[in-house]
Design a protein around this motif. Sequence first.
Motif, PDB file in Angstrom:
ATOM      1  N   ILE A   1       0.851  -1.345  -0.134  1.00 55.87           N
ATOM      2  CA  ILE A   1       0.145  -0.071   0.201  1.00 55.87           C
ATOM      3  C   ILE A   1       0.852   1.167  -0.005  1.00 55.87           C
ATOM      4  CG2 ILE A   1      -0.301   0.062   2.540  1.00 55.87           C
ATOM      5  CD1 ILE A   1      -2.808   1.447  -0.121  1.00 55.87           C
TER       6      ILE A   1
ATOM      7  N   ALA B   1      -6.519  -0.613   3.658  1.00 54.79           N
ATOM      8  CA  ALA B   1      -5.425  -1.606   3.322  1.00 54.79           C
ATOM      9  C   ALA B   1      -5.121  -2.552   4.326  1.00 54.79           C
ATOM     10  CB  ALA B   1      -4.180  -0.997   2.768  1.00 54.79           C
TER      11      ALA B   1
ATOM     12  N   CYS C   1      -8.489  -2.965   0.260  1.00 52.42           N
ATOM     13  CA  CYS C   1      -7.414  -3.770  -0.577  1.00 52.42           C
ATOM     14  C   CYS C   1      -6.541  -4.579   0.266  1.00 52.42           C
ATOM     15  CB  CYS C   1      -6.713  -2.701  -1.389  1.00 52.42           C
ATOM     16  SG  CYS C   1      -5.748  -1.651  -0.439  1.00 52.42           S
TER      17      CYS C   1
ATOM     18  N   GLY D   1      -3.122  -4.522   1.427  1.00 55.99           N
ATOM     19  CA  GLY D   1      -1.883  -3.868   1.401  1.00 55.99           C
ATOM     20  C   GLY D   1      -0.776  -4.437   1.274  1.00 55.99           C
TER      21      GLY D   1
ATOM     22  N   SER E   1      -3.375  -2.908  -4.368  1.00 59.04           N
ATOM     23  CA  SER E   1      -3.442  -1.566  -3.778  1.00 59.04           C
ATOM     24  C   SER E   1      -3.304  -0.359  -4.801  1.00 59.04           C
ATOM     25  CB  SER E   1      -2.136  -1.308  -2.828  1.00 59.04           C
ATOM     26  OG  SER E   1      -1.945  -2.296  -1.664  1.00 59.04           O
TER      27      SER E   1
END
Lengths: 513, 183
Positions: free
Chosen positions: A82, A273, A243, A245, A251
């Motif tokens: 991320i 993340a 998401c 990370g 990411s």
Amino acid sequence: MSLDTPTLVRAAINALAAEQAAGTGDHATMPMAQPRKPGKEDLAGMYRLMHLGRVLDDKAPNYLKQAIGWSYHAPSAGHDGIQLALGLSFRPGLDYLFPYYRDMTTCLAAGLTPEEIILNGISKKTDAASGGRHMSNHFAKPAIGIQNVSSLTGNHTQHAAGLGRAVKHYQSRAIVYCSQGESSLSEGYCYEAIVGADKERLPVVFVVQDNGYGISVPKRDQAANEFLCDNFKGLPNLRILKCDGLDVLDSLAAMDEAIAHVASGAGPAMVYATCVRIGSHSNSDKHEWYRDEAELAAAKAADPLPRFRAHCLANGLTEAELKAIETANAAEYDAASTRAIQAPDPEGASIHDFVLPEPWVGERYPDGLHQEKGTPISFITALNQTLKEEFRHNPDTFIWGQDMANKEKGGIFNVSKGMQQEFGEGRVFNAPSPRTSSSARRTASPVSTTRSGSWWRAPSSPTTSGPPPSRSWRPATSTGGPMASSVPTSRSAWHRGATSAAASTTRRTSKPG
Amino acid sequence: MVVPAFADDAAGLLRTAMRSRGMTCYLEPKFLYNSKMAQAVVPPDFAVPFGKARVRREGKDLTVLAYGTPVHFALEAAEKLEKEGKSVEVVDLRSLSPLDTEAIVASVKKTHRCLVAHEDKVFGGFGGELAALVGEQCFAWLDAPVARVGSEFTPVGFNRILERATLPNTAKVLEAMRKVLAF
């Protein structure tokens, strides 16, 4: 005389105008929300940054062991995916980034050099963040839009939201990025900032890096939700994207989607993340005391760096090419470290620089005395009259806060009476709560003014005592913006004086910068 | 850090705050918003520089250093003492940081006595800083210890009786002035 020094926002607007003229640098022209498929060259560049970030992260503790400095280091290992995606999304000189203390790879990818990272780590005079005044691992480079204002967790959400308001007001296409750990979402001022950004549809991407811990406090002690972003699910304009990370491509896809949402004007976004914390919280922490061996092994096994390396190998890069990148990074680190250690230290005598910002000095009343004859006016009339005069004098002035203006109402004591009618809702407006004056600290202009909050001293102390020193002394510049924070004090006006219901008010002027 | 006590200084300090770089903490005594004693003529484009105190009343027997609402208590009390033949100088600090040290020292060296009057708590309050400053820079000129009058060391209760017992007022400032003058 109006304020003539360009603010960062103005500088960014100018930079943007040039970029737009050249037809580049505009997120709106990018393909949106498409998963990226980076080519071999892109992958090589990304691997170089992720690996270099890790080299720096691994080397940072050595400076403390050698008593050179970097006594605060919060490792970024396990957040690499991320952080790289966030840093790569940032457009230096156009966007704004408010990183937190774990964002080393973010800052590297966003435009800091390894030498600049180390200069901050070992508190050198040439540290771009603060000339050695701010803590280590508090990376910044205001010249390209990276700000590090406060060490208080999540406090910079307010600066980001306020700056988002400025970006929107001045119709810039800049995006404001704000990055923090998941546990800092528990801070009250994060709620203010995120709710405020949602309400005003501000162009802010809040990036939350969830590694499961706030120092030693597990996430389950923060909130009932597994994903703390779900605490904000009710906000209608906030786009929440979860998401991985650990995975830079996942990411990046989330960042792209967030950016597309923000660039459309629909509102802010939150990229949440999931990461792992491979190291301790910081070098003041010993995670072996609260994480067992299995957990630590699992975190290490999830390391994003070898995972991304394998991805690169599977997608066109050879072992020899990756090795060459790693060798070059090691050499780059060594050279940067040597230069940084040789860089000058700040001088002791400089501690008094930038304590009090340079005041405006008028010529007409050098001692602030006069012999004027005429009709006396009341204290409150003098405030109202002067506010209006200064608002006419400088179009970049703003006033906001609780109970600022609503039809005929103009502040709890009518100090701002008539201002919204004359200057419009763009410059004179209510803030969502008594204390959100602070959430809009970095507001839309060179001068803005806030009235709010009865309880300025105690509950808001992190926001009042934290950021103001960061505005001039800590960045070691004289560029702190105008900011008048007025706190009505003294005798209980609940009983006297006021004809309206009484409370106290705060006025604050600020500029982005 | 500024604290106006009169309408003209309220306007002048606000103008300087809004035109200056950096943060200004502007303390507004809301008690004075509609108070007759705080009324003043405000000249056009009036501006008060930071760090400039204003002698609101000249005198030669005692200096009162005050800011905000207690400036008015000091002026009222000085008026009463004048009838008793005592001449009190009232220095309205207007700005706490930067502080007009020069004006403070000049006044105390002239009157040889000093009382600090503020609404802050006396214990741990800003008056301690002022008293120390006067002690350090004017010791040889002083005919009496620097005295302080301000709020009692307790929160302010809502009931008016409690409020009055806690906060300073003209009578308390007058009593403190008399003590310093009698030393």
